[in-house]
Design an enzyme around this catalytic site. Sequence first.
Site, PDB file in Angstrom:
ATOM      1  N   ASP A  45      12.780 -23.766-118.207  1.00 33.81           N
ATOM      2  CA  ASP A  45      13.494 -24.630-119.151  1.00 33.81           C
ATOM      3  C   ASP A  45      14.909 -24.129-119.395  1.00 33.81           C
ATOM      4  O   ASP A  45      15.241 -22.975-119.125  1.00 33.81           O
ATOM      5  CB  ASP A  45      12.744 -24.674-120.484  1.00 33.81           C
ATOM      6  N   LYS A  67      16.140 -29.360-119.831  1.00 30.90           N
ATOM      7  CA  LYS A  67      16.526 -30.592-120.509  1.00 30.90           C
ATOM      8  C   LYS A  67      17.666 -30.273-121.465  1.00 30.90           C
ATOM      9  O   LYS A  67      17.584 -29.346-122.259  1.00 30.90           O
ATOM     10  CB  LYS A  67      15.353 -31.197-121.279  1.00 30.90           C
ATOM     11  N   MET A 182      16.855 -28.402-133.094  1.00 36.14           N
ATOM     12  CA  MET A 182      17.487 -29.507-132.354  1.00 36.14           C
ATOM     13  C   MET A 182      18.212 -30.467-133.294  1.00 36.14           C
ATOM     14  O   MET A 182      18.260 -31.674-133.043  1.00 36.14           O
ATOM     15  CB  MET A 182      16.436 -30.268-131.535  1.00 36.14           C
TER      16      MET A 182
END
Length: 260
Positions: A45, A67, A182
């Site tokens: 990741d 991502k 996030m």
Amino acid sequence: MRPSVETDGSGGGWVALVGGGPGAPDLITVRGLNLLRRADVVVVDRLAPRELLADLRPEVEVVDAGKGPHGHNLAQDEINELLVERARRGLRVVRLKGGDPFLFGRGGEEALACAAAGVPCEVVPGVTSAVAVPALTGIPVTHRGVTQDLAIVSGHVDPSHPGSTSNWDALAAGPGTVVVLMGIGALAEISSELVKRGRPASTPVAVIHAGTTTRQQVVTGTLADIAAAVAAAGLRSPAVIVIGEVVTLRDGIGAYRIPD
């Protein structure tokens, strides 16, 4: 005894969903590091501790599945298919993630895909940035006499958006610590919504960029001014947002690491 890829007994391939920890490469678990060293394939990741890849054997296949906020290298269905396909070929596959695989990491989706395909899969918990990053800057997310409550929420969708499923009214009304992951892109909206729904504008806030790494930056303020302070400092993702009175403990605790 907990389920383990070592006890499968089939002699075939397997998948290990490994939580790489909050950022610094030496904060991965011993179990995670051992499985990483055994891997034939590593699917990594964006926020995983990529420094660890330098110690892999030269023949290990490394697949970048990172991502980002505005795009990704592989869709989740493609990642699921990749894990299953490589394991079915008899390969030892490590899915190396940042933080913990089951906290906003889609590890549950990958574990379900492996289970549906009959592929042995072990989950290796990781140290989550939601707790570790504040701790290493001197902020305990709970503290006797301050708060016994902790909520960890995703800020990927801001509170005013219809797609937000978090109970922001409850988060605003409660006295506990709120950690937002996030969420730096929606920091202004998160702050204003919490105030609008009942949190005092004077509530302390800390925003920690690239926590536990050499790039770490910390900006503190209140719900009233934190968005402007973060913008002025130029902080970007990845960042952990800590909201609550525990932020004030940072001045007394500080941050110290024993030299290597």
